[in-house]
Scaffold this active site. Structure first.
Site, mmCIF file in Angstrom:
data_model
loop_
_atom_site.group_PDB
_atom_site.id
_atom_site.type_symbol
_atom_site.label_atom_id
_atom_site.label_comp_id
_atom_site.label_asym_id
_atom_site.label_seq_id
_atom_site.Cartn_x
_atom_site.Cartn_y
_atom_site.Cartn_z
ATOM 1 N N ASN A 59 0.664 -1.137 -0.022
ATOM 2 C CA ASN A 59 -0.038 -0.629 -0.124
ATOM 3 C C ASN A 59 0.629 0.653 0.185
ATOM 4 O OD1 ASN A 59 -1.620 2.308 0.046
ATOM 5 N ND2 ASN A 59 -2.540 1.556 2.431
ATOM 6 N N TRP A 60 1.148 1.853 -1.448
ATOM 7 C CA TRP A 60 1.978 3.020 -1.412
ATOM 8 C C TRP A 60 1.177 3.767 -0.458
ATOM 9 C CZ3 TRP A 60 4.539 1.868 -7.210
ATOM 10 C CH2 TRP A 60 5.256 1.378 -6.469
ATOM 11 N N LYS A 61 -0.075 4.376 -0.685
ATOM 12 C CA LYS A 61 -0.424 5.426 0.164
ATOM 13 C C LYS A 61 -0.596 6.633 -0.444
ATOM 14 C CE LYS A 61 -0.063 3.376 4.803
ATOM 15 N NZ LYS A 61 -0.017 3.793 5.830
ATOM 16 N N HIS A 117 -9.592 1.193 3.944
ATOM 17 C CA HIS A 117 -8.796 1.405 4.807
ATOM 18 C C HIS A 117 -8.579 2.015 6.311
ATOM 19 C CE1 HIS A 117 -4.252 2.777 5.856
ATOM 20 N NE2 HIS A 117 -4.252 1.162 5.211
ATOM 21 N N GLU A 127 -5.916 -4.791 10.085
ATOM 22 C CA GLU A 127 -4.790 -3.985 10.906
ATOM 23 C C GLU A 127 -5.143 -2.895 11.718
ATOM 24 O OE1 GLU A 127 -2.542 -2.245 6.855
ATOM 25 O OE2 GLU A 127 -4.460 -1.223 6.788
ATOM 26 N N GLY A 175 2.137 2.568 10.849
ATOM 27 C CA GLY A 175 2.557 3.794 10.757
ATOM 28 C C GLY A 175 3.294 3.855 11.988
ATOM 29 N N SER A 228 3.086 -1.979 10.513
ATOM 30 C CA SER A 228 3.855 -1.927 10.602
ATOM 31 C C SER A 228 4.849 -3.024 10.552
ATOM 32 C CB SER A 228 4.492 -1.096 11.775
ATOM 33 O OG SER A 228 4.378 -0.160 12.065
ATOM 34 N N GLY A 235 2.795 -0.691 4.522
ATOM 35 C CA GLY A 235 3.002 0.521 3.673
ATOM 36 C C GLY A 235 4.226 1.166 3.894
ATOM 37 N N GLY A 236 4.733 1.602 4.825
ATOM 38 C CA GLY A 236 6.602 2.254 4.632
ATOM 39 C C GLY A 236 6.771 1.014 4.706
#
Ligand code: PGA
Length: 250
Positions: free
Chosen positions: A10-12, A96, A168, A174, A214, A235-236
């Site tokens: 998920n590149w947001k 999300h 999640e 994050g 995370s 994500g990150g």
């Protein structure tokens, strides 16, 4: 029964088209012929054509981070599922926690979006999870049950096969705080039991439940090697090809 795991990025709201293309060009050769798990990328809508084109011919799927429930119309700023399909997208995230938190998405909206995705043959990844205050108040189980029940309203067992769920915990997204594998497994069991109650044990035994929050190269193995955890939504740590690759190959 064994479920094929899905490792998803998920590149947001990150990356320009050239950065997105550079990621795919670097990443694809490293997963060529890789078949153990499925891999999917979820870029921003303006990046979709670039990423889909760059990933063409590979086994890496590409999807949207969000779609609107109406197929088209006067809905300024939204992405239509017809548009997603027309550019070759195959998956979409739905609900999300950032959509719920900042854009007012409710279980009812999530449910409408889920119906739209299934109608159009797009693989939905339905995101659920409790916030910290709910966990601390001992409400995690109830929150997850409510979110699953709300999301799945009106969904039949026959239609449910493509659905993927991502658990999640919002406090882990994050933040660098990850649920322990035991916490994630407990939550997944609650979710799977709720799916069994709503749609039967056959659907529940086949539905994939990803963990997100995370996930990093150094905790991916502990999480993803659990039988109950059917992959990860990252994500990150999905923004750089080498770190996402390390998670894919946990
Ligand atoms: P994170 O994000 O890996 O940066 O915690 C996960 C997500 O929001 O899907």
């Amino acid at each position: 029964m064994s479920r094929k795991k899905l490792i998803a990025a998920n590149w947001k709201m990150y990356k320009t088209p050239s950065e997105a293309k550079a990621f795919v060009d670097a990443f694809l050769p490293t997963v060529a012929g890789y078949t153990r798990d499925e891999i999917a990328l979820f870029p921003s809508p303006v990046l979709l054509p670039t990423v889909i084109e760059a990933a063409k011919g590979s086994s890496v799927a590409v999807g949207a981070q969000n779609i609107y429930f109406a197929e088209e119309g006067a809905f300024t700023g939204e992405t239509s599922i017809l548009q997603l399909k027309a550019v070759g997208g195959t998956h979409t995230l739905i609900g999300h926690s950032e959509r719920r938190q900042y854009f007012g998405e409710t279980d009812e909206i999530v449910n409408k979006k889920l119906h739209t995705a299934l109608k159009h043959g797009i693989v939905p990844v339905v995101c659920i999870g409790e916030v910290l205050a709910e966990r601390e108040a001992g409400q995690t189980e109830q929150v997850l049950k409510t979110q699953v029940t709300g999301a799945f309203a009106g969904i039949t067992p026959e239609a449910a096969a493509p659905i993927v769920i991502a658990y999640e915990p919002v406090w882990a997204i994050g933040t660098g705080k990850t649920a322990t594998p035991e916490m994630a497994v407990d939550a997944h069991r609650i979710v799977r039991a709720e799916v069994a109650k709503l749609l039967g044990s056959d659907v529940a035994s086949k539905i994939r439940i990803l963990y997100g929050g995370s996930v990093k190269p150094d905790n991916a193995t502990a999480l993803c090697s659990q039988e109950e955890i059917d992959g990860a939504l990252v994500g990150g740590a999905s923004l750089k090809p080498d770190s996402f690759l390390a998670i894919v190959k946990y």
